[in-house]
Scaffold this motif. Sequence first.
Motif: not given
Length: 288
Positions: A112-118, A226-227
């Motif tokens: 997931p996108w939020n996990v990629v950012g984390t 992500e950013p």
Amino acid sequence: MRKVPNNRAWWLVLPVFILVAFSALIPLMTVVNYSVQDIFGPNSAYFVGTDWFREVLRNDALQASLGRQVIFSSAVLLIEIPLGIGIALMMPTGGRRASLCLILLAIPLLIPWNVVGTIWQIFGRGDIGLFGWAVNAMGVNYNYTANTVDAWLTVLLMDVWHWTPLVALLCYSGLRAIPEAFYQAAEIDRASRWAVFRYIQLPRLKNVLVIAVLLRFMDSFMIYTEPFVLTGGGPGSSTTFLSQTLTTMAVGQFDIGRAAAFSLVYFLIVLLVSWLFFTAITYPDRDK
């Protein structure tokens, strides 16, 4: 005897039209309605015409966000499209190794996108992150939370890691669809590797590349999660893109009218540039 047209197919398509109307057209008309009003509350709104559109087009913060967005999307396309093609060309054509490569490529797309950012928030830290520690160990003062260039490069590298596999998978499927007879003819003519790519593989990948370019442009131009998780738009506003500016305006400031006008301008920009990309890539085929 006159043939009676069978309109049964229209009844089969009707549920799709109804679904599109509720999921796209009605929300779009709601945004259009808000974009010409000044919203003060649930039952308090005043018609302002095109004032919000004129203000949005003259807003310095929005113009700055648009500039950052254009630079970011251009960098994404210039890096991910050639890199995806290169990865697809180096992948095995069959067997267990090909299956293993496809599975490994698909892993980033499943996150997931939020996990990629984390993940990259931790990965890029200089104290506990492997990437940040390795860069600092090479003598580079790397800190994506304080340095604008480091933040930009980290966001770009994160997007390349996350979405280049999609381009590679699309190109790989296009390469596998090329008939073997083309390669046999090239081998008989003793064509070089570059000639095979230039005159056989690349023309056959054109339709796949249209899809890849459009998907990557639209997604990168609307990037938000992500950013936002990685840098929060900072340092300062250096990584604040259009989507984050729009969200802050609509949710943070509750400026519904201006945000609605901005979202329509945003939508038209994405639609226009996508059409230009599609026309530019497919135009040579229309002359044949």
